[in-house]
Design a protein around this motif. Structure first.
Motif, PDB file in Angstrom:
ATOM      1  N   MET A   1       0.859  -1.186   0.000  1.00  0.00           N
ATOM      2  CA  MET A   1       0.000   0.000   0.000  1.00  0.00           C
ATOM      3  C   MET A   1       0.895   1.235   0.000  1.00  0.00           C
ATOM      4  O   MET A   1       1.918   1.283   0.660  1.00  0.00           O
ATOM      5  N   LYS A   2       0.485   2.235  -0.744  1.00  0.00           N
ATOM      6  CA  LYS A   2       1.261   3.450  -0.874  1.00  0.00           C
ATOM      7  C   LYS A   2       0.410   4.651  -0.484  1.00  0.00           C
ATOM      8  O   LYS A   2      -0.795   4.680  -0.722  1.00  0.00           O
ATOM      9  N   LYS A   3       1.059   5.666   0.081  1.00  0.00           N
ATOM     10  CA  LYS A   3       0.386   6.920   0.412  1.00  0.00           C
ATOM     11  C   LYS A   3       0.596   7.867  -0.765  1.00  0.00           C
ATOM     12  O   LYS A   3       1.706   8.336  -1.001  1.00  0.00           O
ATOM     13  N   VAL A   4      -0.484   8.137  -1.489  1.00  0.00           N
ATOM     14  CA  VAL A   4      -0.418   8.918  -2.723  1.00  0.00           C
ATOM     15  C   VAL A   4      -1.008  10.306  -2.497  1.00  0.00           C
ATOM     16  O   VAL A   4      -2.119  10.443  -1.982  1.00  0.00           O
ATOM     17  N   LEU A   5      -0.258  11.325  -2.907  1.00  0.00           N
ATOM     18  CA  LEU A   5      -0.741  12.702  -2.864  1.00  0.00           C
ATOM     19  C   LEU A   5      -0.880  13.208  -4.293  1.00  0.00           C
ATOM     20  O   LEU A   5       0.095  13.230  -5.042  1.00  0.00           O
ATOM     21  N   ILE A   6      -2.078  13.586  -4.675  1.00  0.00           N
ATOM     22  CA  ILE A   6      -2.330  14.161  -6.001  1.00  0.00           C
ATOM     23  C   ILE A   6      -2.344  15.674  -5.843  1.00  0.00           C
ATOM     24  O   ILE A   6      -3.134  16.224  -5.071  1.00  0.00           O
ATOM     25  N   ILE A   7      -1.464  16.347  -6.586  1.00  0.00           N
ATOM     26  CA  ILE A   7      -1.418  17.811  -6.590  1.00  0.00           C
ATOM     27  C   ILE A   7      -1.905  18.270  -7.955  1.00  0.00           C
ATOM     28  O   ILE A   7      -1.250  18.054  -8.971  1.00  0.00           O
ATOM     29  N   ASN A   8      -3.083  18.869  -7.969  1.00  0.00           N
ATOM     30  CA  ASN A   8      -3.691  19.340  -9.213  1.00  0.00           C
ATOM     31  C   ASN A   8      -3.387  20.830  -9.362  1.00  0.00           C
ATOM     32  O   ASN A   8      -3.896  21.654  -8.615  1.00  0.00           O
ATOM     33  N   GLY A   9      -2.551  21.156 -10.345  1.00  0.00           N
ATOM     34  CA  GLY A   9      -2.095  22.525 -10.532  1.00  0.00           C
ATOM     35  C   GLY A   9      -2.889  23.352 -11.514  1.00  0.00           C
ATOM     36  O   GLY A   9      -2.455  24.449 -11.881  1.00  0.00           O
ATOM     37  N   HIS A  10      -4.055  22.870 -11.945  1.00  0.00           N
ATOM     38  CA  HIS A  10      -4.865  23.667 -12.872  1.00  0.00           C
ATOM     39  C   HIS A  10      -5.758  24.615 -12.081  1.00  0.00           C
ATOM     40  O   HIS A  10      -6.451  24.196 -11.160  1.00  0.00           O
ATOM     41  N   PRO A  11      -5.763  25.900 -12.411  1.00  0.00           N
ATOM     42  CA  PRO A  11      -6.570  26.860 -11.649  1.00  0.00           C
ATOM     43  C   PRO A  11      -8.073  26.800 -11.945  1.00  0.00           C
ATOM     44  O   PRO A  11      -8.862  27.426 -11.228  1.00  0.00           O
ATOM     45  N   ASP A  12      -8.501  26.044 -12.943  1.00  0.00           N
ATOM     46  CA  ASP A  12      -9.916  25.956 -13.331  1.00  0.00           C
ATOM     47  C   ASP A  12     -10.486  24.619 -12.870  1.00  0.00           C
ATOM     48  O   ASP A  12     -10.052  23.559 -13.320  1.00  0.00           O
ATOM     49  N   ARG A  13     -11.474  24.664 -11.992  1.00  0.00           N
ATOM     50  CA  ARG A  13     -12.095  23.450 -11.456  1.00  0.00           C
ATOM     51  C   ARG A  13     -12.772  22.603 -12.530  1.00  0.00           C
ATOM     52  O   ARG A  13     -13.049  21.434 -12.308  1.00  0.00           O
ATOM     53  N   GLU A  14     -13.105  23.201 -13.660  1.00  0.00           N
ATOM     54  CA  GLU A  14     -13.824  22.478 -14.721  1.00  0.00           C
ATOM     55  C   GLU A  14     -12.895  21.998 -15.833  1.00  0.00           C
ATOM     56  O   GLU A  14     -13.347  21.590 -16.894  1.00  0.00           O
ATOM     57  N   SER A  15     -11.610  21.995 -15.580  1.00  0.00           N
ATOM     58  CA  SER A  15     -10.650  21.611 -16.613  1.00  0.00           C
ATOM     59  C   SER A  15     -10.562  20.102 -16.777  1.00  0.00           C
ATOM     60  O   SER A  15     -10.976  19.330 -15.910  1.00  0.00           O
ATOM     61  N   PHE A  16      -9.971  19.680 -17.887  1.00  0.00           N
ATOM     62  CA  PHE A  16      -9.723  18.262 -18.129  1.00  0.00           C
ATOM     63  C   PHE A  16      -8.733  17.715 -17.102  1.00  0.00           C
ATOM     64  O   PHE A  16      -8.780  16.530 -16.745  1.00  0.00           O
ATOM     65  N   CYS A  17      -7.850  18.552 -16.585  1.00  0.00           N
ATOM     66  CA  CYS A  17      -6.916  18.106 -15.538  1.00  0.00           C
ATOM     67  C   CYS A  17      -7.666  17.611 -14.308  1.00  0.00           C
ATOM     68  O   CYS A  17      -7.214  16.691 -13.624  1.00  0.00           O
ATOM     69  N   HIS A  18      -8.820  18.188 -14.027  1.00  0.00           N
ATOM     70  CA  HIS A  18      -9.602  17.723 -12.882  1.00  0.00           C
ATOM     71  C   HIS A  18     -10.205  16.353 -13.160  1.00  0.00           C
ATOM     72  O   HIS A  18     -10.314  15.518 -12.259  1.00  0.00           O
ATOM     73  N   ALA A  19     -10.569  16.088 -14.406  1.00  0.00           N
ATOM     74  CA  ALA A  19     -11.035  14.743 -14.776  1.00  0.00           C
ATOM     75  C   ALA A  19      -9.882  13.746 -14.669  1.00  0.00           C
ATOM     76  O   ALA A  19     -10.067  12.624 -14.183  1.00  0.00           O
ATOM     77  N   THR A 128      -1.064  17.946 -19.608  1.00  0.00           N
ATOM     78  CA  THR A 128      -1.717  18.141 -20.902  1.00  0.00           C
ATOM     79  C   THR A 128      -1.024  19.280 -21.636  1.00  0.00           C
ATOM     80  O   THR A 128      -0.405  20.149 -21.012  1.00  0.00           O
ATOM     81  N   MET A 129      -1.124  19.266 -22.959  1.00  0.00           N
ATOM     82  CA  MET A 129      -0.525  20.354 -23.735  1.00  0.00           C
ATOM     83  C   MET A 129      -1.169  20.448 -25.104  1.00  0.00           C
ATOM     84  O   MET A 129      -1.805  19.503 -25.571  1.00  0.00           O
ATOM     85  N   ASP A 130      -0.981  21.598 -25.733  1.00  0.00           N
ATOM     86  CA  ASP A 130      -1.525  21.828 -27.070  1.00  0.00           C
ATOM     87  C   ASP A 130      -0.513  21.618 -28.185  1.00  0.00           C
ATOM     88  O   ASP A 130      -0.874  21.637 -29.349  1.00  0.00           O
ATOM     89  N   SER A 131       0.744  21.418 -27.843  1.00  0.00           N
ATOM     90  CA  SER A 131       1.723  21.127 -28.895  1.00  0.00           C
ATOM     91  C   SER A 131       1.968  19.619 -28.918  1.00  0.00           C
ATOM     92  O   SER A 131       1.752  18.936 -27.919  1.00  0.00           O
ATOM     93  N   PRO A 132       2.428  19.091 -30.033  1.00  0.00           N
ATOM     94  CA  PRO A 132       2.742  17.660 -30.082  1.00  0.00           C
ATOM     95  C   PRO A 132       3.851  17.333 -29.080  1.00  0.00           C
ATOM     96  O   PRO A 132       4.761  18.136 -28.852  1.00  0.00           O
TER      97      PRO A 132
END
Length: 190
Positions: A1-19, A128-132
């Protein structure tokens, strides 16, 4: 078992990063890991390190809670969009304010290298990013990834084990995004 911390750095709660955050959490929980979360969009703090390291700015309650979670974690997951080749300003400000001398590293007399105070922790990046991806890695130079992996993580003793870039966001289809969510859940469940 591992203790996992997710740090979400997107300032928009409705972003794909939140998904992506929720998919990673689901995968981690499915393998029996304990999960704690930091969503910068929900935090109240000043991201400006006003005095540099000359004078300490007191940490706000949300930052004190974030520090406790960081100390607790064995594995840190950075989820953020890549903007202008790096992380959003709020994530950089979070790091500036929290990864402080005496917390994350300690200066040593007669040595240019710090004592690493977060040794034993691992991390991974999902961005995530917009460039290849090939363009970002080979032409731009993977600036944001290197910043998290080496200049911040390795400097403090955190070993990055994986970097996952998801691109191209601006032209992705709903089907592609579902595949990315499934991929992130699979990564977390291993």
């Amino acid at each position: 078992m591992k203790k996992v911390l997710i740090i979400n750095g997107h300032p928009d709660r409705e972003s794909f990063c939140h998904a992506l955050h929720q998919s990673y959490k689901k995968g981690s929980l499915s393998k029996g890991s304990e999960v704690q979360e930091i969503a910068l969009a929900d935090m109240v703090f000043n991201p400006n390190l006003a005095y540099g390291y000359r004078k300490r700015t007191e940490l706000e309650p949300d930052m004190l809670e974030a520090w406790a979670k960081l100390q607790w974690a064995e594995h840190i997951v950075w989820i953020y969009p890549t903007w202008w080749a790096s992380m959003p300003a709020i994530l950089k400000g979070f790091i500036d304010r929290l990864f402080l001398p005496g917390f994350a590293f300690e200066y040593q007399e007669k040595s240019p290298f710090p004592k690493k105070l977060l040794v034993g922790k691992t991390s991974e990046i999902i961005s995530t990013m917009d460039s290849p991806v090939w363009y970002y890695k080979w032409i731009v130079g993977d600036i944001g990834g290197k910043l998290i992996r080496k200049n911040i993580g390795a400097f403090c003793g955190i070993k990055n084990i994986r970097t996952t870039y998801l691109a191209v966001m601006k032209t992705s289809t709903a089907e592609q995004r579902i595949k990315w969510l499934q991929k992130v859940e699979r990564i977390a469940s291993k």
